[in-house]
Scaffold this active site. Structure first.
Site, PDB file in Angstrom:
ATOM      1  N   ASP A   1     103.769   7.354 -57.034  1.00 46.12           N
ATOM      2  CA  ASP A   1     104.983   6.975 -56.310  1.00 46.12           C
ATOM      3  C   ASP A   1     105.275   5.482 -56.410  1.00 46.12           C
ATOM      4  OD1 ASP A   1     105.655   9.508 -55.467  1.00 46.12           O
ATOM      5  OD2 ASP A   1     104.569   9.364 -53.574  1.00 46.12           O
TER       6      ASP A   1
ATOM      7  N   HIS B   1      95.136  -2.741 -55.590  1.00 47.33           N
ATOM      8  CA  HIS B   1      95.742  -1.804 -54.641  1.00 47.33           C
ATOM      9  C   HIS B   1      94.733  -0.794 -54.095  1.00 47.33           C
ATOM     10  CE1 HIS B   1      99.687  -0.857 -52.996  1.00 47.33           C
ATOM     11  NE2 HIS B   1      99.344   0.409 -52.994  1.00 47.33           N
TER      12      HIS B   1
ATOM     13  N   GLU C   1     107.979  16.921 -53.611  1.00 52.23           N
ATOM     14  CA  GLU C   1     107.098  16.286 -52.636  1.00 52.23           C
ATOM     15  C   GLU C   1     107.577  16.686 -51.242  1.00 52.23           C
ATOM     16  OE1 GLU C   1     106.026  12.200 -52.645  1.00 52.23           O
ATOM     17  OE2 GLU C   1     105.256  12.215 -54.701  1.00 52.23           O
TER      18      GLU C   1
END
Length: 525
Positions: A157, A93, A273
């Protein structure tokens, strides 16, 4: 026998291509239990990452069965006359080729395909920690700990990331204001250094290595095990979003909420957030189930300054046994905030569903062919004192009311970060993460192309430099050592010293382009 032949073939290829002086029988004596592969499919997979911008083929891919396999490989690279590079890859990723290498071996940490009986994360309920393999995905760590009613304290997240991968950066999400990043919630690590040593490290044991590796971008060692702090897992989450048209009001409320980190759990939110909305389509489509499609939110109707809205995203964790008090706790906290009236969007869901929320969006994007596209992301830590200037110059300026992905923005408390780690953050008590998580799409629109978005990223960095905004990149990417020296600032001397100690031949993670490999001797240049 077939495995040994495959390994021999892989090593022969390395010898021909890289010029190793070792012969196949010497490497075979290392006794690797996993699989060293030159299969085109393995090589192709290891040559790509989520960023989709760089494609770099390794010479081979190691699927280790154990930490000892990783150590044997790195040790062979360190001890060979000419050497070769080694990069660890988790879920792939990364976004700028950090886990790639052109002249060596990629260690595919996720899955441990060579292991006949891969161990699950080991939970010690009474001690409240879990031992996890470095390539374990956080979603699997969560599933293991929930069997004991426990969960890690700090998250990212997206949960389909490897433990070693996020700990090599920092690992941040909306819990960071309270618990700190993931690297602040680790008790112990097993690490393979650039010398091929397999060492256990912690605050008290091999502490220099411990702090170096946490946030160290893979430069000092490969994390093969992490001991992660746990807490009792809540059962449900009250998930709330409210909108703001005034940026100063929005940031003041965010900063107030993170200032409550030391209060009793009933007197603070558990997650803080936010995101910036410069394009009306995003608020109604990104994580699309949250806002009602029957009543779409219109930026213009809310009097947004400069055509920009700001969304505060907060949660309150609770157990079904305490559900009768959640309404009062949330209401008391919400009364202190100054959001636009009538823009409260609320949903309740299981804790696991909240943590795994991005994966559901991923599945939708995959079904439309919109996941495996280039991702020219830009993640910045911005000091609190200059966040208003950043808003005016970037959100209301450079972005021009157009983007192609979510823009996260939320503050964190610096006192939750251990300065002994390798991470660099702004030198202020409160700083913001601004994450431009854009996707380059082939839609015919110039503003969605990879070239346009990459140029826009450079424009944003140039604006910060010219305006004197001392931003620090998160998931940093630079081309030249001089840029890395500037990035680390006062920490560079220590960073360089640690590299000389733990990876003197500069074998590890060369895709970061921080240090050039030095294969002429066992000492660094």
């Amino acid at each position: 026998m077939a495995t040994k032949l495959l390994v021999t073939f892989a090593i022969c290829r390395l010898i021909v291509t890289v010029g190793l002086t070792l012969n196949p029988t010497e490497l075979l004596r290392l006794g690797v239990d996993g699989q060293l592969s030159v299969d085109p499919a393995d090589v192709e997979s290891a040559s790509l990452d989520f960023g989709g911008v760089n494609r770099v083929e390794p010479m081979a891919v190691l699927h280790p069965a154990s930490a000892e396999d990783v150590a044997r490989l790195v040790r062979s690279a360190y001890e060979s006359a000419r050497g070769f590079t080694v990069s660890a890859r988790g879920h792939g990723h990364s976004i700028n080729g950090q886990a790639q290498t052109a002249n060596g071996v990629v260690v595919q940490m996720s899955g441990r395909l060579g292991s006949r009986n891969p161990e699950k994360p080991r939970v010690l309920e009474k001690m409240r920690y879990v031992d996890a393999w470095g390539g374990e995905l956080w979603i699997d760590v969560l599933r293991s700990t929930l069997e004991y009613g426990l969960a890690p304290k700090s998250w990212t997240d997206y949960l389909y990331l490897s433990v070693g991968g996020t700990l090599s950066n920092a690992g941040i999400s909306g819990q960071a204001f309270h618990h700190g990043p993931q690297i602040s919630n680790v008790y112990e690590l097993d690490v393979v250094t650039g010398k091929g040593e397999l060492l256990t490290c912690s605050q008290k044991q091999n502490s220099e290595l411990f702090h170096a590796v946490l946030g160290g971008l893979g430069q000092f060692g490969i994390i093969t095990r992490a001991r992660i702090a746990l807490e009792p897992a809540p059962q449900r989450v009250r998930w709330i979003r409210v909108l703001y048209s005034n940026f100063t009001t929005f940031t003041q409320d965010q900063e107030y909420l993170i200032s409550l980190h030391g209060q009793h759990s009933s007197q603070k939110f558990d997650y803080v957030e936010g995101f910036v909305i410069v394009d009306e389509g995003l608020i109604n489509n990104w994580r699309s189930s949250f806002f009602s499609p029957r009543n779409p939110v219109k930026i213009a109707s809310l009097g947004a300054s400069g055509g920009v809205l700001y969304c505060l995203e907060i949660t309150k964790n609770y157990h079904e046994s305490t559900a009768d008090t959640i309404d009062q706790e949330v209401e008391a906290l919400m009364q202190k905030l100054n959001f636009i009236p009538a823009t409260v969007f609320t949903t309740d869901l299981p804790y696991v569903d909240f943590l795994d929320r991005v994966h559901k969006a991923e599945l939708k994007l995959r079904s439309k062919g919109l996941w495996e596209v280039p991702h020219p992301w830009l993640n910045l830590f911005v000091p609190k004192s200059r966040i208003d200037d950043f808003d005016k110059g970037v959100f209301k300026g450079i972005l021009e009311n157009k983007t192609s992905g979510p823009i996260l923005i939320y503050p964190m408390n610096k006192n939750k970060w251990d300065e002994r780690s390798s991470v660099v953050v702004p030198d202020e008590e409160v700083f913001y993460l601004v994450a431009l998580l854009r996707s380059a799409l082939d839609t015919g629109e110039e503003t969605q192309t990879l070239e346009y978005l990459s140029n826009q990223n450079r424009q944003i960095l140039r604006f910060c430099d010219e305006a004197g905004i001392d931003v620090k990149q998160y998931l940093p990417h630079y081309t030249y050592e001089e840029e890395w020296v500037d990035h680390f600032g006062d920490k560079w001397a220590l960073f360089h010293q640690r590299k000389m100690e733990f990876d003197p031949r500069h074998i590890l993670t060369t895709g970061q382009r921080i240090f050039k490999p030095s294969f002429t001797s066992k000492t660094a240049y």
